[in-house]
Design a protein around this motif. Structure first.
Motif, PDB file in Angstrom:
ATOM      1  N   UNK A  25       0.842  -1.202   0.000  1.00  0.00           N
ATOM      2  CA  UNK A  25       0.000   0.000   0.000  1.00  0.00           C
ATOM      3  C   UNK A  25       0.876   1.250   0.000  1.00  0.00           C
ATOM      4  N   UNK A  29      -0.999  -8.222  -5.979  1.00  0.00           N
ATOM      5  CA  UNK A  29      -2.142  -8.711  -5.181  1.00  0.00           C
ATOM      6  C   UNK A  29      -2.124 -10.220  -5.065  1.00  0.00           C
ATOM      7  N   UNK A  80      -8.255  -9.300  -2.993  1.00  0.00           N
ATOM      8  CA  UNK A  80      -9.195  -8.203  -2.812  1.00  0.00           C
ATOM      9  C   UNK A  80      -9.633  -8.131  -1.350  1.00  0.00           C
ATOM     10  N   UNK A  96      -8.160  -9.295   1.487  1.00  0.00           N
ATOM     11  CA  UNK A  96      -7.187  -8.903   2.526  1.00  0.00           C
ATOM     12  C   UNK A  96      -6.602  -7.517   2.279  1.00  0.00           C
ATOM     13  N   UNK A  97      -6.344  -7.194   1.013  1.00  0.00           N
ATOM     14  CA  UNK A  97      -5.719  -5.887   0.776  1.00  0.00           C
ATOM     15  C   UNK A  97      -6.731  -4.761   0.949  1.00  0.00           C
ATOM     16  N   UNK A  98      -8.018  -5.082   0.751  1.00  0.00           N
ATOM     17  CA  UNK A  98      -9.040  -4.056   0.937  1.00  0.00           C
ATOM     18  C   UNK A  98      -9.373  -3.874   2.413  1.00  0.00           C
ATOM     19  N   UNK A 147      -7.530  -4.414   4.857  1.00  0.00           N
ATOM     20  CA  UNK A 147      -6.405  -3.884   5.636  1.00  0.00           C
ATOM     21  C   UNK A 147      -6.200  -2.391   5.394  1.00  0.00           C
ATOM     22  N   UNK A 148      -6.779  -1.872   4.282  1.00  0.00           N
ATOM     23  CA  UNK A 148      -6.498  -0.459   3.978  1.00  0.00           C
ATOM     24  C   UNK A 148      -7.555   0.454   4.577  1.00  0.00           C
TER      25      UNK A 148
END
Lengths: 397, 364
Positions: free
Chosen positions: A265, A276, B357, B359-361, B363-364
């Protein structure tokens, strides 16, 4: 099956967290790893504090000064402690390898060291590998010869973690060269202050000197420092090596999948489909390791030896480390190789990338472990050896 | 914390293993493959010992157990590559029991083995089962269903199919009688000989057979993915056992193949992948039964199942040399099952994309 904390475990976790909040520093972006010469005394002091407040040796038997709790409790405490800056990393050999070995094989006198380790008074190192004995550890050639009631030791050891700081070492030496290699080795406790011992730091490519070379010249070891029986050191060493694998697989790293996601990020790459995918793979590997940990802990808490599970977990951990570092290096690009104070993200990634070899080689290389796995996990016939039944002194050099 | 099976779960594992090893021997599996790919005798035997009702409520003649127990049953099936539509029928009946309790007669019939139910979840094209394309339109007491579903497991032998559909932009599940008017079933040939069908719908159902509850489709997909992953775990175990036996006994250059490190290391990698799958499947099964949000655990296990299983069966096949491809030698079934199941509800890449999608979403 029940993965969650039992009410008793949940209460213990809460108690541990409360105590840690009061006595330790929670990890933050400002947390920095300590240089080794500060980390060693800090870890000993932290161990002393844990002992004073009753948090040391949680799953060790009470007879050795432990609390006699289940291994699940000590895992819970370690999980909580991982959120804080204080670590016991430098005590891995002492607490994770020497203590279990002495509990299993030590004489009552030798076992007195266990209480000192618990109190944070002693740091130990491991004198096993030699320039000529790595994967083939049992081929070692450091000699110990009995003179009255004293053993005289000569030889050279290598990869001695923290040898420059240790008060004591565990040493493997050849005491009978006339029998096959596994049958003529003895396991000793050695006082690192002995005048015949010279420790020379080995600076690694990380820039740190975690390892050392150790030269032993006419080192005098009293006969009562033999652990187990003379010439039966290999079976004692197996306890140490198994403990080493489990320490590596269960050891805390300075990074996690969450920190990798943050890095993605931070570098604006979290939406790149290829990145990803790699983040998701890292997560999958981490879930597998967590679940393998459940199996290992369940086995340990029921007094089953989790040998195969431990081997699998160590290999899975090494794979995880290597693949995650690849992603981190991709994310950092040219900045990845900045070192020391110039390194990105608290010097978290570059040393961890360079240090992957410690994970893949420590306690036996990935490949040696896969050979063992063939035997233990798959029941394949033993690898044919060219030296079975041949006296050590007659082996080709 | 306890990752060991409970006594009840252990009993299920042992009973299933016993039944499959008695009734799904290679000769029998072969005979069924050459017929229609459904072993009715084995199905009845599973019903008779209560395994088809394992996860149904006691009111429907079931044992009321959950995913950890179902994983044991599915794993034993995979080990023996036994030709019965276990995952399809049990997971569909669990969803029916949960959301359509009025279908008591149907549930009793699935538990006693007289009827097979299934779910139509896969989608044509990118095969994203989380976004159904069959359109459901509510019209008073009736619901119109229009659309198609590819590769529906057990469809030619099922009496009812639970179809994932979209109603007013939201996912739903519709229970369809396979014999009803406007339901067209085209039987498909599959690589591993399991019966599948292509479903075309232009039909109407009673509105009481439509489930619009939030999370109903996700819940069913989670169960199907994990039960299928458990079958794959069994497939891997069987493949690895065959490979280990073969390389231990087959001699070349005057010694067993396993004496060559290139062989041992490949077998060890297959063993490690199988163990990763075992741990993640059990973890995900438990999370479905007890966790708050099992999504990431389910997708992780599904990834290991797709990616890992295909690696494991490929290694087992390779380690057998040419012998492995002979249909008279049993290991090829593990290869075919591993390959087929690995792509059933999205490949490893699809699971990763969804997980990425998730985990990265979050976490942000």
């Amino acid at each position: 099956m029940d993965i969650g904390d039992s009410p008793e475990e949940a209460a213990f976790r809460a108690q541990a967290r409360t105590w840690l909040e009061a006595h330790a520093t929670r990890r933050s972006d400002a947390s920095r790893p300590l240089p080794l010469d500060e980390h060693v005394p800090a870890a000993l002091a932290w161990q002393a504090k844990l002992h004073k407040h009753g948090w040391a040796g949680l799953s060790w038997p009470e007879a050795f000064g432990g609390r006699g709790m289940s291994s699940v409790m000590s895992t819970i405490f370690n999980e909580e402690m991982a959120q804080f800056e204080q670590t016991l990393g430098p005590l891995t050999v002492s607490l994770g390898m020497v203590a279990p070995t002495l509990m299993a094989h030590g004489s009552p006198d030798q076992q007195r060291h266990i209480a000192s380790m618990l109190r944070g008074e002693q740091l130990w190192c491991q004198l096993f590998s030699e320039p000529g004995a790595g994967s083939d550890l049992a081929a070692l050639s450091t000699r110990a010869v009995l003179d009255g009631d004293t053993w005289i030791v000569n030889g050279q050891k290598v990869w001695t973690s923290l040898g420059q700081f240790a008060q004591y070492g565990i040493l493997l030496a050849r005491t009978n060269p006339d029998v096959p290699k596994h049958k003529g080795i003895t396991y000793f406790i050695v006082d690192m202050a002995d005048p015949g011992i010279e420790v020379r730091p080995l600076v690694q490519m990380t820039g740190h000197a975690h390892f050392n070379e150790t030269f032993l010249t006419d080192v005098r070891i009293p006969a009562e420092n033999v652990v187990g029986d003379v010439n039966d050191g290999w079976s004692v060493a197996r306890t140490t090596l198994t403990s080493e694998r489990s320490s590596i697989a269960g050891g805390g790293a300075g990074w996690s999948v969450e920190t990798l996601i943050e890095l993605a990020q931070h570098t604006g790459r979290a939406n790149d489909p290829i990145i990803r995918q790699q983040l998701a793979q890292a997560h999958c590997r981490s879930v597998a390791l967590t679940a393998m940990g459940y199996r290992v802990r369940t086995a340990a808490s029921r007094k089953r030896m989790p040998g195969r599970e431990m081997l699998t977990m160590k290999l899975a951990y090494a794979n995880h480390w290597v693949a995650t570092m690849e992603t981190a290096m991709t994310l950092l690009g040219g900045n990845a190789m900045l070192a020391g104070d110039d390194a990105i993200a608290e010097e978290r990634w570059q040393p961890a990338f360079l240090n992957q070899y410690a994970i893949r080689l420590g306690g036996g290389t990935d490949e040696v472990q896969k050979n063992i796995m063939g035997e233990l996990g798959l029941g394949l016939p033993r690898e044919p050896s060219t030296d079975r039944g041949i006296a050590w002194k007659d082996l080709p050099t | 914390m306890n990752f060991d099976l409970s006594e009840e779960e252990q009993v299920v594992a042992e009973l299933a293993q016993q039944l499959f090893s008695d009734l799904a021997q290679t000769e029998r599996v072969k005979e069924v493959e050459e017929a229609d790919g459904f072993d009715r005798d084995l199905w009845q035997a599973l019903a008779d010992v209560g395994l088809l009702g394992l996860c149904l409520p006691q009111s429907a003649g079931g044992s009321g157990m959950q995913m950890v127990a179902l994983a044991q049953l599915a794993q034993a099936q995979g080990r023996h590559v036994a030709p019965v539509p276990l995952v399809a029928s049990i997971t569909a009946s669990m969803a029916i029991a949960e959301h359509l309790p009025a279908e008591a007669a149907l549930l009793t019939a699935t538990a006693d083995g007289s009827e097979v139910v299934t779910a139509a979840l896969a989608e044509a094209g990118a095969n994203n089962p989380w976004v159904p394309t069959v359109r459901a339109t509510i019209d008073g007491e009736s619901v119109r269903l229009v659309g198609t579903k590819p590769a529906v497991p057990a469809l030619p032998i099922a009496s009812h199919v639970l179809v994932s559909a979209v109603v007013d932009g939201r996912p739903a599940l519709a229970l369809v009688d396979t014999a009803a008017e406007g339901v067209t079933i085209e039987a498909l040939r599959t690589t591993n000989h399991e019966p599948q069908g292509h479903l075309t719908l232009d039909t109407a159902i009673d509105v009481r057979r439509l489930v619009t509850t939030d999370g109903a489709l996700d819940g069913l997909l989670h169960r199907v993915l994990i039960a299928t992953s458990a079958v794959q775990l069994g497939v891997c175990e069987g493949a690895v056992a065959h490979a280990a036996a073969h390389v231990s006994t087959r001699e070349q250059f005057g010694r067993p193949l396993s004496a060559f490190q290139a062989v041992t290391q490949r077998a060890a990698d297959a063993y490690i992948a199988t163990e990763a799958l075992r741990s993640t499947v059990l973890n995900a099964a438990w999370q479905i039964d007890n966790g708050d949000d099992p999504t990431a655990d389910v997708l992780s296990a599904a990834y290991w199942a797709s990616e890992g299983t295909q690696k494991v069966v490929l290694a087992a096949q390779h380690l057998h040399g040419g012998l492995g491809s002979d249909v008279d030698y049993p290991v090829h079934r593990h290869f075919l099952w591993g390959m087929q199941l690995g792509g059933a509800l999205g490949s490893a890449t699809a699971h990763l994309a969804r997980l990425g999608h998730h985990i990265a979403t979050s976490a942000s």
